[in-house]
Design a protein around this motif. Structure first.
Motif, short mmCIF file in Angstrom:
data_model
loop_
_atom_site.label_atom_id
_atom_site.label_comp_id
_atom_site.label_asym_id
_atom_site.label_seq_id
_atom_site.Cartn_x
_atom_site.Cartn_y
_atom_site.Cartn_z
N ARG A 78 0.81 -1.22 0.00
CA ARG A 78 0.00 0.00 0.00
C ARG A 78 0.84 1.27 0.00
O ARG A 78 0.35 2.36 -0.30
N TYR A 79 2.13 1.14 0.34
CA TYR A 79 3.04 2.28 0.35
C TYR A 79 3.84 2.40 -0.94
O TYR A 79 4.77 3.20 -1.03
N GLY A 80 3.51 1.56 -1.91
CA GLY A 80 4.18 1.64 -3.20
C GLY A 80 5.52 0.93 -3.25
O GLY A 80 6.27 1.10 -4.22
N ILE A 81 5.85 0.14 -2.25
CA ILE A 81 7.11 -0.60 -2.21
C ILE A 81 6.91 -1.95 -2.91
O ILE A 81 5.96 -2.68 -2.62
N THR A 82 7.79 -2.27 -3.83
CA THR A 82 7.72 -3.54 -4.53
C THR A 82 8.39 -4.63 -3.71
O THR A 82 9.54 -4.50 -3.30
N LEU A 83 7.65 -5.69 -3.46
CA LEU A 83 8.13 -6.82 -2.68
C LEU A 83 8.38 -8.01 -3.60
O LEU A 83 7.73 -8.16 -4.63
N GLY A 140 12.05 -4.12 -2.36
CA GLY A 140 12.45 -2.73 -2.50
C GLY A 140 12.34 -1.97 -1.20
O GLY A 140 12.05 -2.51 -0.13
N GLY A 141 12.53 -0.66 -1.32
CA GLY A 141 12.46 0.23 -0.17
C GLY A 141 13.82 0.77 0.21
O GLY A 141 14.79 0.04 0.28
N GLU A 142 13.87 2.07 0.43
CA GLU A 142 15.09 2.75 0.86
C GLU A 142 14.80 3.55 2.13
O GLU A 142 13.71 4.10 2.27
N PRO A 143 15.78 3.63 3.04
CA PRO A 143 17.10 2.99 3.00
C PRO A 143 16.99 1.49 3.23
O PRO A 143 15.94 0.99 3.60
N ARG A 144 18.09 0.79 3.03
CA ARG A 144 18.09 -0.64 3.24
C ARG A 144 18.18 -0.98 4.73
O ARG A 144 18.69 -0.20 5.54
N ASN A 145 17.65 -2.16 5.04
CA ASN A 145 17.79 -2.75 6.38
C ASN A 145 17.22 -1.86 7.47
O ASN A 145 17.88 -1.54 8.46
N VAL A 146 15.97 -1.47 7.27
CA VAL A 146 15.21 -0.77 8.30
C VAL A 146 13.88 -1.51 8.44
O VAL A 146 13.40 -2.13 7.48
N ALA A 147 13.30 -1.50 9.63
CA ALA A 147 12.04 -2.19 9.87
C ALA A 147 11.01 -1.22 10.41
O ALA A 147 11.35 -0.20 11.02
N SER A 148 9.74 -1.53 10.19
CA SER A 148 8.64 -0.69 10.64
C SER A 148 7.47 -1.58 11.00
O SER A 148 7.01 -2.37 10.16
N PRO A 149 6.94 -1.50 12.22
CA PRO A 149 5.80 -2.34 12.57
C PRO A 149 4.58 -2.07 11.71
O PRO A 149 3.79 -2.98 11.45
N ASP A 150 4.43 -0.84 11.24
CA ASP A 150 3.31 -0.49 10.37
C ASP A 150 3.51 -1.05 8.96
O ASP A 150 2.70 -1.81 8.44
N ILE A 151 4.62 -0.70 8.34
CA ILE A 151 4.87 -1.12 6.95
C ILE A 151 5.00 -2.63 6.88
O ILE A 151 4.47 -3.26 5.94
N ASN A 152 5.66 -3.24 7.84
CA ASN A 152 5.85 -4.69 7.78
C ASN A 152 4.56 -5.45 8.06
O ASN A 152 4.40 -6.59 7.59
#
Length: 370
Positions: A78-83, A140-152
């Motif tokens: 939903r945030y436009g990040i390609t998985l 995808g997603g920048e920066p690399r190697n960051v986590a988010s309880p919402d986005i994840n």
């Protein structure tokens, strides 16, 4: 390792964690625990890598099954990040089948534990999708190697979107499996996403709880305040540098680490078990400010709203993390079940196929995705 006898427990039957384990696990600041992928223990810095191209060769940490078809898929959250995910389908599949979406552990990639679970469950008749979370692995997603309880959490629902469009999938028969830190994310996603009919959380971590409160909720207000002040100072450093800073490479042991850290390293750093070059816990580290979005966002607040859909918790008897599943089980509503695997530690449920209760998982989903 001999296969243990599996048994189910209620909260009243659950053994009390002994004081020695509690003392071992009491660390000084909750934010410092999970920020670096559970244990970043050396001084060498790991920097973010440019997102890799999607590989086509088999590069999993487990053998390829002759009983399933495999292909890479991409989808957008939903945030436009390609998985990027691995889709496993039983060979010669016909008609509409039940499907499972899988992810985890925290700091892992789909070529590790979640892929093993996915391929095994495909052998048992399910269409399965193991995916890399946003900002990690091939996704995808920048920066690399960051986590988010919402986005994840959203990543799980995006994976449900994807699998529900596959030719052999009955979109009314979709379940979720979350492993380790993504077990907590899975429970949060299923509480929100009523399209999912059943969920399994294996060797589950509540990442918001451990980051904000430390193991066994041992972090004091003073320690939490100090951690937040440190994270604020790191933001100044990052903005001045124009890029995020990263912690030491994960799980480079020097000796004297707690047993649970040794067990993590035995999985993530060993080519014979779980090492993968794209995994944060094998070969890199999280951004130093990753804990920020976890500090004020308890992801299991609405776990009771999974009901009336069923939830199965699976945890090792000897796992340092067992209390996460016990608490979640207590707060969930029926139908719910907690299975404790005798003698198993936390990482045994990553890849030990003689210990992971695949028969139980299969029967659970066969019953509730019928």
């Amino acid at each position: 390792m001999n296969k243990p006898t599996q048994h189910n427990v209620t909260m009243a039957q659950t053994d009390t964690l002994d004081e020695g384990r509690r003392n071992m696990m009491k660390l000084t600041a909750g934010a410092s625990i999970a920020a670096l992928g559970m244990s970043s223990l050396v001084a060498n810095k790991a920097f973010a890598a440019t997102p890799v191209q999607m590989t086509q060769e088999w590069d999993k940490t487990f053998p390829k099954s002759s009983q399933v078809d495999h292909k890479k898929v991409t989808f957008t959250n939903r945030y436009g990040i390609t998985l990027v995910g691995d889709l496993y389908t039983p060979k010669n599949a016909t008609g509409k089948l039940a499907a499972l979406v899988l992810c985890g552990p925290f700091g892992a990639v789909k070529e590790q534990s979640s892929g093993l679970y996915a391929q095994t469950m495909a052998e048992r008749g399910f269409v399965t999708l193991a995916f890399d979370p946003s900002f990690t692995g091939e996704s995808g997603g920048e920066p690399r190697n960051v986590a988010s309880p919402d986005i994840n959490t959203e990543d799980f629902s995006a994976a449900v979107d994807c699998i529900g469009t596959q030719a052999h999938v009955d979109r009314n028969r979709i379940g979720v499996i979350g492993i380790c830190g993504w077990g907590g994310m899975a429970l949060n996603a299923v509480a929100i996403d009523k399209r999912v009919k059943a969920v399994v959380a294996s060797t589950m971590y509540d990442m918001t709880r451990v980051m904000s409160k430390g193991y066994f909720d041992s972090t004091t207000l003073e320690q939490r305040t100090a951690a937040l002040e440190q994270l604020g100072e790191q933001r100044w450093k990052d903005v001045d540098a124009g890029q995020p800073a990263y912690g030491p490479v994960s799980l480079e042991l020097k000796g004297g680490e707690p047993q649970f850290v040794v067990e993590y390293a035995a999985y993530y750093k060993s080519p014979e078990r779980g090492f993968h070059p794209r995994a944060v816990n094998s070969n890199a580290s999280w951004t130093l400010t990753t804990p920020l979005s976890f500090m004020n966002m308890p992801i299991l607040t609405y776990i009771a709203e999974i009901s009336p859909r069923p939830v199965l918790f699976i945890h090792g008897e000897k796992a340092h993390s067992r209390y996460f599943s016990e608490t979640a089980y207590a707060n969930a509503k029926e139908p719910k079940e907690l299975m404790i695997i005798p003698g198993a530690n936390h990482t045994d449920l990553y890849d030990q196929t003689d210990i992971i209760p695949f028969d139980k998982i299969t029967n659970f989903f066969a019953t509730h995705l019928a």
